[in-house]
Design a protein around this motif. Structure first.
Motif, mmCIF file in Angstrom:
data_model
loop_
_atom_site.group_PDB
_atom_site.id
_atom_site.type_symbol
_atom_site.label_atom_id
_atom_site.label_comp_id
_atom_site.label_asym_id
_atom_site.label_seq_id
_atom_site.Cartn_x
_atom_site.Cartn_y
_atom_site.Cartn_z
ATOM 1 N N UNK A 70 0.840 -1.190 0.000
ATOM 2 C CA UNK A 70 0.000 0.000 0.000
ATOM 3 C C UNK A 70 0.879 1.246 0.000
ATOM 4 N N UNK A 71 0.722 2.135 -0.978
ATOM 5 C CA UNK A 71 1.552 3.342 -1.008
ATOM 6 C C UNK A 71 1.081 4.362 0.032
ATOM 7 N N UNK A 72 2.041 4.979 0.679
ATOM 8 C CA UNK A 72 1.752 6.062 1.612
ATOM 9 C C UNK A 72 2.478 7.293 1.109
ATOM 10 N N UNK A 73 1.730 8.361 0.839
ATOM 11 C CA UNK A 73 2.322 9.595 0.331
ATOM 12 C C UNK A 73 1.859 10.757 1.200
ATOM 13 N N UNK A 74 2.810 11.583 1.595
ATOM 14 C CA UNK A 74 2.497 12.710 2.458
ATOM 15 C C UNK A 74 3.483 13.841 2.218
ATOM 16 N N UNK A 75 3.091 15.014 2.661
ATOM 17 C CA UNK A 75 3.949 16.191 2.619
ATOM 18 C C UNK A 75 4.068 16.718 4.041
ATOM 19 N N UNK A 76 5.289 16.959 4.491
ATOM 20 C CA UNK A 76 5.512 17.549 5.804
ATOM 21 C C UNK A 76 6.332 18.821 5.640
ATOM 22 N N UNK A 77 6.179 19.733 6.594
ATOM 23 C CA UNK A 77 6.922 20.991 6.548
ATOM 24 C C UNK A 77 6.830 21.664 7.911
ATOM 25 N N UNK A 78 7.677 22.656 8.105
ATOM 26 C CA UNK A 78 7.581 23.534 9.268
ATOM 27 C C UNK A 78 6.827 24.798 8.869
ATOM 28 N N UNK A 79 5.786 25.118 9.620
ATOM 29 C CA UNK A 79 5.029 26.352 9.413
ATOM 30 C C UNK A 79 5.503 27.343 10.470
ATOM 31 N N UNK A 80 6.230 28.371 10.038
ATOM 32 C CA UNK A 80 6.876 29.311 10.956
ATOM 33 C C UNK A 80 6.165 30.663 10.876
ATOM 34 N N UNK A 81 5.664 31.133 12.006
ATOM 35 C CA UNK A 81 4.939 32.402 12.033
ATOM 36 C C UNK A 81 5.892 33.574 11.813
ATOM 37 N N UNK A 82 5.506 34.470 10.902
ATOM 38 C CA UNK A 82 6.254 35.711 10.702
ATOM 39 C C UNK A 82 5.641 36.853 11.508
ATOM 40 N N UNK A 83 4.359 36.755 11.809
ATOM 41 C CA UNK A 83 3.677 37.708 12.673
ATOM 42 C C UNK A 83 2.871 36.917 13.696
ATOM 43 N N UNK A 84 2.335 37.604 14.686
ATOM 44 C CA UNK A 84 1.533 36.935 15.707
ATOM 45 C C UNK A 84 0.318 36.259 15.073
ATOM 46 N N UNK A 85 -0.157 35.193 15.712
ATOM 47 C CA UNK A 85 -1.275 34.398 15.196
ATOM 48 C C UNK A 85 -2.420 34.389 16.192
ATOM 49 N N UNK A 86 -3.643 34.537 15.667
ATOM 50 C CA UNK A 86 -4.827 34.374 16.504
ATOM 51 C C UNK A 86 -5.826 33.481 15.783
ATOM 52 N N UNK A 87 -6.063 32.307 16.348
ATOM 53 C CA UNK A 87 -7.142 31.421 15.884
ATOM 54 C C UNK A 87 -8.082 31.290 17.065
ATOM 55 N N UNK A 88 -9.140 32.077 17.062
ATOM 56 C CA UNK A 88 -9.960 32.237 18.254
ATOM 57 C C UNK A 88 -11.088 31.245 18.390
ATOM 58 N N UNK A 89 -11.648 31.214 19.593
ATOM 59 C CA UNK A 89 -12.795 30.360 19.907
ATOM 60 C C UNK A 89 -14.055 31.158 20.169
ATOM 61 N N UNK A 90 -13.895 32.451 20.454
ATOM 62 C CA UNK A 90 -15.032 33.265 20.862
ATOM 63 C C UNK A 90 -15.314 33.189 22.347
ATOM 64 N N UNK A 91 -14.589 32.306 23.060
ATOM 65 C CA UNK A 91 -14.764 32.178 24.507
ATOM 66 C C UNK A 91 -13.860 33.168 25.225
ATOM 67 N N UNK A 92 -14.272 33.563 26.428
ATOM 68 C CA UNK A 92 -13.486 34.532 27.174
ATOM 69 C C UNK A 92 -13.274 34.069 28.610
ATOM 70 N N UNK A 93 -12.300 34.691 29.251
ATOM 71 C CA UNK A 93 -12.043 34.486 30.676
ATOM 72 C C UNK A 93 -11.797 35.863 31.288
ATOM 73 N N UNK A 94 -11.376 35.869 32.540
ATOM 74 C CA UNK A 94 -11.092 37.146 33.184
ATOM 75 C C UNK A 94 -9.820 37.790 32.630
ATOM 76 N N UNK A 95 -8.992 37.049 31.904
ATOM 77 C CA UNK A 95 -7.735 37.601 31.385
ATOM 78 C C UNK A 95 -7.808 37.992 29.909
ATOM 79 N N UNK A 96 -8.711 37.409 29.130
ATOM 80 C CA UNK A 96 -8.794 37.707 27.697
ATOM 81 C C UNK A 96 -10.226 37.549 27.215
#
Length: 224
Positions: free
Chosen positions: A1-27
């Protein structure tokens, strides 16, 4: 069975925000985490960003074609363009004929640990373009800093190789799209129009492994 994949490093050049919409007392908007509390970029978010680039590049490739999702608001039939054959139909309809499922599997990019920062934000009135005068004038959100590195992993459906012509064109489109990211022309997550989520790829590798060979299978089971 052939297995084919691509791997890499994803390096942030700027800050990243992937939000949930949930909050706490700090954010007011927390970063996305999995059930174990690890920070992540969902595979669906990565796939959406990759598909967006592929949709722009496909018409410039041989027999790439323009996706129906771009040409028509509510297409009645499944699209047969190269992008939809690779990533799945954008607007599947129950009565559509010849629909396509995705031929690539893009995993969540997970961090075991990282320094989370709190960034201030100001609500903007969409009409005036000035600071909002009502609720949520000021808010705080979690971000990951520039320099944070994720592991990107894309697996290619082994059944795609049963269609040699499509397989060749699909790999060409994937390579062209990932090359854009290697040049730093990639962004993912929220608030990208404000400069967040820019990244680049490095150490991109294509893995082609025959798992019918016991040695390859044992290596895959040990190292993933």
């Amino acid at each position: 069975m052939p297995f084919r994949a691509i791997t890499a490093n994803l390096v942030l050049r700027t800050a990243l925000h992937v939000g949930t919409g949930n909050d706490t007392e700090t954010a007011d908007d927390l970063l996305r985490r999995d059930a174990r509390g690890r920070l992540l970029i969902p595979g669906t978010a990565i796939a959406g960003a990759l598909r967006s680039i592929a949709t722009r590049l496909a018409p410039r490739l041989r027999d790439g074609g323009l996706c129906h999702a771009v040409k028509e608001k509510n297409p009645k039939n499944a699209c047969g363009c190269l992008v939809c054959q690779l990533f799945g139909d954008a607007n599947p309809q129950e009565d559509a004929q010849g629909g396509n499922a995705a031929r690539v599997l893009i995993y969540d990019a997970v961090l075991e640990s990282s320094d989370v920062q709190i960034r201030d934000g100001v609500g903007i009135d969409r009409v005036t373009g000035a600071a909002a005068r009502r609720e949520r004038i000021k808010f705080d959100l979690e971000v990951l800093p520039a320099g944070t590195t994720f592991k990107l992993r894309i697996e290619i459906d082994r059944r795609l190789s049963d269609e040699p012509a499509l397989y060749e064109r699909a790999l060409q489109l994937l390579a062209a799209s990932l090359a854009e990211w290697e040049q730093g022309r990639g962004a993912v997550g929220g608030r990208v129009s404000r400069g967040l989520g820019a990244f680049t790829l490095d150490d991109v590798r294509f893995i082609d492994c025959d798992l019918n060979k016991p040695a390859n299978l044992m290596q895959m089971l040990r190292s993933g």
